[in-house]
Design an enzyme around this catalytic site. Structure first.
Site, mmCIF file in Angstrom:
data_model
loop_
_atom_site.group_PDB
_atom_site.id
_atom_site.type_symbol
_atom_site.label_atom_id
_atom_site.label_comp_id
_atom_site.label_asym_id
_atom_site.label_seq_id
_atom_site.Cartn_x
_atom_site.Cartn_y
_atom_site.Cartn_z
ATOM 1 N N GLU A 1 35.663 40.437 24.361
ATOM 2 C CA GLU A 1 36.852 40.077 25.342
ATOM 3 C C GLU A 1 35.868 39.328 26.530
ATOM 4 O OE1 GLU A 1 39.829 43.217 25.989
ATOM 5 O OE2 GLU A 1 39.711 42.716 27.984
ATOM 6 N N ASP B 1 43.897 45.368 36.853
ATOM 7 C CA ASP B 1 42.651 45.941 36.857
ATOM 8 C C ASP B 1 42.229 47.043 38.053
ATOM 9 O OD1 ASP B 1 41.131 44.793 34.612
ATOM 10 O OD2 ASP B 1 41.922 43.121 35.573
ATOM 11 N N TYR C 1 47.432 45.617 21.422
ATOM 12 C CA TYR C 1 46.510 46.400 22.530
ATOM 13 C C TYR C 1 47.357 47.808 23.212
ATOM 14 C CZ TYR C 1 43.157 46.300 26.557
ATOM 15 O OH TYR C 1 42.247 46.634 27.397
#
Lengths: 225, 296
Positions: A10, A21, A134
């Site tokens: 990735e 994040d 995911y």
């Protein structure tokens, strides 16, 4: 990393405000900007990477850099660079129309994230999904976590398997070989993000050697299963 | 909804104080995210929030201002979604948040419209309000949008000037983007990176604007004009001397434009300016701007 056993890599395109994040990847984004990173330069780098490896690559970025690049131009670049898919954490399924259209046109995968809060929308999320799913391990942003609610994850994945045959990878917070060994039996893949960025932060230009060791150790965790 | 905890972002601290008050009233826990720089320049409001029992989280990432406070609030919400409601203060974010903010802020124009009609028998010729994210402005515009004879003017922060790098003039200098859950206008690079912005006013120091403002501008219904730090500080002094009002530095951007526009209007025309906040919080910073240290 591919040589040391990563089955998929990735690559992040940094964003000024990476709200999904945690601190490790936020700091990584800042270092990338200081080094002059741009979307165009990342595609140039990927072209060079492609001459050395055929490992599947997916991108991770936020919607605004893709939007500014132009959806059509972006997915065209992805196709030319043989980048298989993209993860865009700040666009929910309900707003993915234009992105999905561009992805379909260039036969790229728009990877769907399934968070603990997504379960009610599961049938819709998997309906047009491609590539892999995911599964977000736990609530919150990316970043190294100490432990996980395996029971809840197991239950979620059981529900997901009932509605799709797509491969499932778990990510967010996983960073040690022990965690990989524990979580791997639940899924088809494990995604390590902040752990890798942390190794790069610690070792800078000499990071490749340490990344090789890290990937090998994580992969060993997988084989212990 | 079963939520027991409120979070909010705040720039100038006004929305933080409002959220802390609601939380105190209902016995809820409150955590307010505020850029570290803003906790410094709006210390008085930080103290007010803490008095009300809220925790003020000084955000140390990015530009340490409003944008980063929104980021931190989003990040916290993803972790505490089970027990927490994010009370977004500005007219930003994904649907239906801008709509909700407009609904609640529109009390401003509902009351102003009623009062103007009963006092003067007619509508104002122009309504002026400051815009950062655009909450007080959308509230001040809401009940006049369907009256085309009322000019709607949003005033954005030009900082040191729109032709310098130090401004927060999203309408003058921004372009279309997708950020903070909305497709709107943002100050950004060609690469789609959000650019740091600047204003003396913590409440207007934001690189985006609520999507309804962009829609109003695009269809020619509202105008957006820039006002610099210097012009806003001059308006702060003017309104204090002439009206005895200590107005928030955000609102002083609107007042500065009113002072420019008024001389071009006839004496019997009506100009409505939304003084969206009080300026006690800004007194020390403005004294400092003028070179006076009053030890806040």
């Amino acid at each position: 990393m591919a040589e040391s056993g990563a089955d998929l890599v990735e690559v992040g395109i940094p964003f000024s405000d990476p709200v999904a994040d945690g601190p490790v990847i936020m700091a990584g984004d800042l270092r990338a900007f200081e080094a002059g990173s741009t979307t165009v330069k990342i595609f140039e780098m990927l072209r060079r990477v492609r001459q050395r490896t055929n490992v599947p690559i997916v991108l991770l970025t936020y919607i605004n850099p893709v939007f500014k690049f132009g959806y059509d131009a972006f997915f065209k670049e992805m196709a030319q660079t043989e980048i298989q898919g993209i993860i865009v954490p700040d666009v929910p399924l309900e707003e993915q129309g234009d992105l999905q259209k561009a992805a379909d046109q260039y036969q790229r995968d728009l990877i769907q994230l399934i968070a603990p809060t997504s379960m009610a929308r599961l049938p819709k999320l998997v309906e047009n999904a491609s590539g892999f799913l995911y599964v977000v391990s736990s609530l919150g942003t990316t970043g190294q976590r100490a432990d996980f609610n395996n029971e809840r994850l197991q239950d979620e994945i059981k529900q997901i398997r009932r509605v799709t045959h797509l491969p499932i990878a778990i990510g967010f917070g996983i960073h040690t070989p022990e965690q990989v060994a524990k979580l791997a039996p639940l899924a088809d893949g494990i995604i390590i993000g902040s752990g890798v960025v942390d190794v790069i932060a610690q070792h800078g230009t000499s990071a490749p050697q340490y990344l090789r060791e890290y990937a090998t150790a994580l992969k060993a965790g997988l084989h212990d299963v | 909804m079963g939520k027991t905890r409120l979070i909010a972002e705040t720039g100038a601290g006004q929305h933080g104080v409002a959220t802390a008050t609601v939380a105190a009233l209902f016995g809820m826990e409150a955590e307010i995210f505020m850029g570290e720089e803003d906790t410094e320049r709006q210390k008085l409001n930080v103290y007010r929030m803490e008095l009300l029992g809220a925790k003020v989280n000084a955000v140390k990432t990015g530009t340490r201002t409003l944008k980063d406070a929104v980021n931190a609030a989003f990040q916290n919400w993803t972790q505490r979604i089970d027990d927490t409601f994010y009370l977004i203060g500005s007219a930003v974010g994904p649907y239906p948040f801008p709509e909700m903010v407009k609904h609640f802020q529109s009390v401003i124009s509902r009351e102003a419209r009623e009062q103007l009609l009963s006092e003067t028998g007619r509508l104002p010729d122009a309504v002026i309000a400051a815009v950062g994210g655009g909450s007080n402005a959308i509230g001040a515009f809401a009940h006049f949008i369907d009256d085309p004879e009322v000019r709607l003017i949003g005033v954005e922060a030009a900082g040191k000037g729109v032709d310098t790098a130090l401004h927060a003039a999203t309408m003058a200098k921004g372009s279309t983007g997708i950020f903070h859950g909305m497709k709107s206008r943002f100050v950004q690079s060609d690469d789609g990176q959000i650019t740091p912005v600047y204003s003396i006013s913590a409440g207007l120091d934001y690189p985006g604007i609520g999507p309804e403002h962009v829609a109003l501008m695009d269809r020619g219904r509202a105008e957006y004009v820039p006002i610099t730090d210097e012009e806003a500080v001059a308006a702060f002094e003017l309104i204090a001397k002439t009206e005895g009002i200590i107005a928030a530095i955000e609102s002083c951007h609107a007042l500065a434009y009113a002072a420019k526009l008024a001389p071009t209007m006839a004496k019997d025309q009506i100009l409505m300016v939304n003084v969206s906040g009080r300026g006690d919080k800004d007194v020390a910073a403005i004294a400092r701007y003028r070179g006076v240290d009053i030890h806040d």
